[in-house]
Design an enzyme around this catalytic site. Structure first.
Site, PDB file in Angstrom:
ATOM      1  N   THR A 225      17.400 -25.871  37.115  1.00  0.00           N
ATOM      2  CA  THR A 225      16.307 -26.841  37.115  1.00  0.00           C
ATOM      3  C   THR A 225      15.671 -26.884  35.739  1.00  0.00           C
ATOM      4  O   THR A 225      15.633 -25.883  35.025  1.00  0.00           O
ATOM      5  CB  THR A 225      15.224 -26.507  38.175  1.00  0.00           C
ATOM      6  OG1 THR A 225      14.228 -27.540  38.161  1.00  0.00           O
ATOM      7  CG2 THR A 225      14.534 -25.179  37.911  1.00  0.00           C
TER       8      THR A 225
ATOM      9  N   ASN B 152      12.606 -28.329  35.813  1.00  0.00           N
ATOM     10  CA  ASN B 152      11.222 -28.512  36.267  1.00  0.00           C
ATOM     11  C   ASN B 152      10.483 -27.171  36.126  1.00  0.00           C
ATOM     12  O   ASN B 152      10.763 -26.223  36.847  1.00  0.00           O
ATOM     13  CB  ASN B 152      11.262 -28.979  37.738  1.00  0.00           C
ATOM     14  CG  ASN B 152       9.882 -29.139  38.340  1.00  0.00           C
ATOM     15  OD1 ASN B 152       8.921 -28.516  37.900  1.00  0.00           O
ATOM     16  ND2 ASN B 152       9.784 -29.962  39.369  1.00  0.00           N
TER      17      ASN B 152
ATOM     18  N   LYS C  32       8.863 -25.707  39.355  1.00  0.00           N
ATOM     19  CA  LYS C  32       9.816 -25.097  40.292  1.00  0.00           C
ATOM     20  C   LYS C  32      10.251 -23.739  39.775  1.00  0.00           C
ATOM     21  O   LYS C  32      10.319 -22.770  40.520  1.00  0.00           O
ATOM     22  CB  LYS C  32      11.076 -25.965  40.405  1.00  0.00           C
ATOM     23  CG  LYS C  32      11.036 -27.019  41.462  1.00  0.00           C
ATOM     24  CD  LYS C  32      12.473 -27.532  41.618  1.00  0.00           C
ATOM     25  CE  LYS C  32      12.557 -28.754  42.471  1.00  0.00           C
ATOM     26  NZ  LYS C  32      13.941 -29.234  42.589  1.00  0.00           N
TER      27      LYS C  32
ATOM     28  N   ASP D  64      17.098 -27.873  45.846  1.00  0.00           N
ATOM     29  CA  ASP D  64      16.892 -29.303  46.037  1.00  0.00           C
ATOM     30  C   ASP D  64      15.907 -29.467  47.181  1.00  0.00           C
ATOM     31  O   ASP D  64      16.035 -28.828  48.222  1.00  0.00           O
ATOM     32  CB  ASP D  64      18.180 -30.071  46.309  1.00  0.00           C
ATOM     33  CG  ASP D  64      17.987 -31.537  45.952  1.00  0.00           C
ATOM     34  OD1 ASP D  64      17.816 -31.838  44.759  1.00  0.00           O
ATOM     35  OD2 ASP D  64      17.956 -32.387  46.868  1.00  0.00           O
ATOM     36  N   SER D  65      14.906 -30.265  46.940  1.00  0.00           N
ATOM     37  CA  SER D  65      13.803 -30.291  47.892  1.00  0.00           C
ATOM     38  C   SER D  65      13.159 -31.661  47.915  1.00  0.00           C
ATOM     39  O   SER D  65      13.386 -32.487  47.036  1.00  0.00           O
ATOM     40  CB  SER D  65      12.779 -29.225  47.510  1.00  0.00           C
ATOM     41  OG  SER D  65      12.488 -29.306  46.128  1.00  0.00           O
TER      42      SER D  65
ATOM     43  N   PHE E  84       2.423 -29.471  41.768  1.00  0.00           N
ATOM     44  CA  PHE E  84       3.105 -30.623  41.178  1.00  0.00           C
ATOM     45  C   PHE E  84       3.492 -31.594  42.302  1.00  0.00           C
ATOM     46  O   PHE E  84       3.264 -31.320  43.486  1.00  0.00           O
ATOM     47  CB  PHE E  84       4.346 -30.176  40.386  1.00  0.00           C
ATOM     48  CG  PHE E  84       5.481 -29.669  41.247  1.00  0.00           C
ATOM     49  CD1 PHE E  84       5.436 -28.397  41.793  1.00  0.00           C
ATOM     50  CD2 PHE E  84       6.595 -30.471  41.525  1.00  0.00           C
ATOM     51  CE1 PHE E  84       6.467 -27.926  42.595  1.00  0.00           C
ATOM     52  CE2 PHE E  84       7.646 -30.004  42.313  1.00  0.00           C
ATOM     53  CZ  PHE E  84       7.575 -28.725  42.857  1.00  0.00           C
ATOM     54  N   GLY E  85       4.093 -32.710  41.908  1.00  0.00           N
ATOM     55  CA  GLY E  85       4.670 -33.650  42.877  1.00  0.00           C
ATOM     56  C   GLY E  85       3.663 -34.120  43.916  1.00  0.00           C
ATOM     57  O   GLY E  85       2.555 -34.573  43.591  1.00  0.00           O
TER      58      GLY E  85
ATOM     59  N   ASP F 111       2.006 -32.380  45.999  1.00  0.00           N
ATOM     60  CA  ASP F 111       1.054 -31.339  46.415  1.00  0.00           C
ATOM     61  C   ASP F 111      -0.357 -31.874  46.714  1.00  0.00           C
ATOM     62  O   ASP F 111      -0.980 -31.425  47.677  1.00  0.00           O
ATOM     63  CB  ASP F 111       0.968 -30.223  45.358  1.00  0.00           C
ATOM     64  CG  ASP F 111       2.133 -29.244  45.454  1.00  0.00           C
ATOM     65  OD1 ASP F 111       2.879 -29.305  46.444  1.00  0.00           O
ATOM     66  OD2 ASP F 111       2.295 -28.421  44.538  1.00  0.00           O
TER      67      ASP F 111
ATOM     68  N   ARG G 140       9.702 -23.835  49.755  1.00  0.00           N
ATOM     69  CA  ARG G 140      10.438 -23.078  48.725  1.00  0.00           C
ATOM     70  C   ARG G 140      10.267 -21.586  48.960  1.00  0.00           C
ATOM     71  O   ARG G 140      11.213 -20.814  48.851  1.00  0.00           O
ATOM     72  CB  ARG G 140       9.922 -23.487  47.335  1.00  0.00           C
ATOM     73  CG  ARG G 140      10.725 -22.940  46.172  1.00  0.00           C
ATOM     74  CD  ARG G 140      10.412 -23.669  44.872  1.00  0.00           C
ATOM     75  NE  ARG G 140      10.785 -25.067  44.966  1.00  0.00           N
ATOM     76  CZ  ARG G 140       9.909 -26.061  45.157  1.00  0.00           C
ATOM     77  NH1 ARG G 140       8.607 -25.831  45.205  1.00  0.00           N
ATOM     78  NH2 ARG G 140      10.330 -27.306  45.301  1.00  0.00           N
TER      79      ARG G 140
HETATM   80  P1  IMP Z   1      14.513 -32.549  43.127  1.00  0.00           P
HETATM   81  O1  IMP Z   1      14.658 -31.398  44.064  1.00  0.00           O
HETATM   82  O2  IMP Z   1      14.550 -32.153  41.717  1.00  0.00           O
HETATM   83  O3  IMP Z   1      15.402 -33.686  43.510  1.00  0.00           O
HETATM   84  O4  IMP Z   1      13.053 -33.146  43.279  1.00  0.00           O
HETATM   85  C1  IMP Z   1      12.233 -32.802  44.287  1.00  0.00           C
HETATM   86  C2  IMP Z   1      11.028 -33.739  44.360  1.00  0.00           C
HETATM   87  O5  IMP Z   1      10.439 -33.506  45.634  1.00  0.00           O
HETATM   88  C3  IMP Z   1       9.967 -33.395  43.327  1.00  0.00           C
HETATM   89  O6  IMP Z   1      10.049 -34.183  42.183  1.00  0.00           O
HETATM   90  C4  IMP Z   1       8.695 -33.674  44.101  1.00  0.00           C
HETATM   91  O7  IMP Z   1       8.425 -35.040  44.068  1.00  0.00           O
HETATM   92  C5  IMP Z   1       9.071 -33.303  45.530  1.00  0.00           C
HETATM   93  N1  IMP Z   1       8.779 -31.868  45.798  1.00  0.00           N
HETATM   94  C6  IMP Z   1       9.665 -30.865  46.046  1.00  0.00           C
HETATM   95  N2  IMP Z   1       9.034 -29.698  46.230  1.00  0.00           N
HETATM   96  C7  IMP Z   1       7.721 -29.963  46.083  1.00  0.00           C
HETATM   97  C8  IMP Z   1       6.570 -29.130  46.136  1.00  0.00           C
HETATM   98  O8  IMP Z   1       6.612 -27.902  46.324  1.00  0.00           O
HETATM   99  N3  IMP Z   1       5.400 -29.771  45.955  1.00  0.00           N
HETATM  100  C9  IMP Z   1       5.301 -31.111  45.734  1.00  0.00           C
HETATM  101  N4  IMP Z   1       6.340 -31.915  45.637  1.00  0.00           N
HETATM  102  C10 IMP Z   1       7.561 -31.349  45.812  1.00  0.00           C
END
Ligand code: IMP
Length: 201
Positions: A7, A9, A12, A69-70, A150-151, A153, A179
């Site tokens: 990643t 990010n 993460k 991946d989440s 982030f995201g 949250d 996670r």
């Molecule tokens: P990816 O796993 O990189 O495809 O992206 C996962 C996306 O899901 C992130 O950019 C967030 O938008 C969202 N996401 C995943 N985990 C979290 C978290 O713990 N908090 C908030 N948003 C999350």
């Protein structure tokens, strides 16, 4: 034991380091390896994307690789944004725009049940891969609250709580989160690999 975390990010990566805190385990972020490409997340499931990221980067780097991946699944939206969580409001990924779109889509709706889902994949350098999953049920708030994380949250209230993830300390979020749940399962199930034992993949 050195493991590449697939990643770029930083949020993460920090959460993964906080939760997978085993003695002797060195977690190296993909950003520290400029030679490695970004892997396109074009799978239809979290598992497919996590496996693709872990296996691609393990093979390319010659290291064990771990990928997360989440995303967020909202019942009233048929499970959206799902695997498209990062780019829900379009390219490039923009967390604030994603949150605004989610609130727009749910405007006036009382049914706000949702869950975060996380699949963690661990691949050997030869591409043998295993996965674990963690889920955090909750609901979508009426307006963003909090500055942490982030995201999504600021919009996600885990089941049985009043605060959003963005209003919680990192340690509390990690205890409840998708996670955190997936990584604790990973630590329990893969302890021998993570401690560096040469067990068959
Ligand atoms: P990816 O796993 O990189 O495809 O992206 C996962 C996306 O899901 C992130 O950019 C967030 O938008 C969202 N996401 C995943 N985990 C979290 C978290 O713990 N908090 C908030 N948003 C999350």
């Amino acid at each position: 034991m050195k493991i590449l975390v697939a990643t770029r990010n930083p949020h993460k990566l920090r959460e993964i380091r906080e939760i997978l805190d085993l003695p002797g385990l060195e977690l190296v972020g993909a950003s520290e390896r400029a030679d490695l490409p970004d892997v396109e997340e074009d799978g239809e499931t979290f598992e497919a994307n996590a496996v693709k990221k872990a296996v691609s980067l393990a093979r390319l780097s010659g290291l064990w690789a771990l990928a997360d991946d989440s995303g967020l699944e909202v019942d009233a939206l048929g499970g959206a944004p799902g695997v498209r969580s990062a780019r829900y409001a379009g390219e490039p990924a923009d967390h604030a725009a994603n949150n605004r779109k989610l609130l727009r889509e749910l405007s006036g709706r009382r049914r706000r049940r949702a869950r975060f889902r996380c699949v963690i994949a661990l691949s050997s350098p030869s591409g043998e891969c295993r996965t674990v999953e963690g889920i955090c049920p909750g609901r979508i708030a009426e307006a963003p609250r909090g500055q942490e994380g982030f995201g999504y949250d600021p919009l996600f209230v885990p089941e049985g709580r009043r605060l959003t993830f963005a209003e919680m300390d990192a340690a509390v979020k990690n205890r409840l989160s998708h996670r955190g749940r997936a990584l604790r399962r990973a630590r329990d199930e893969w302890v021998n690999i993570l401690r560096g034992a040469r067990q068959p993949a």
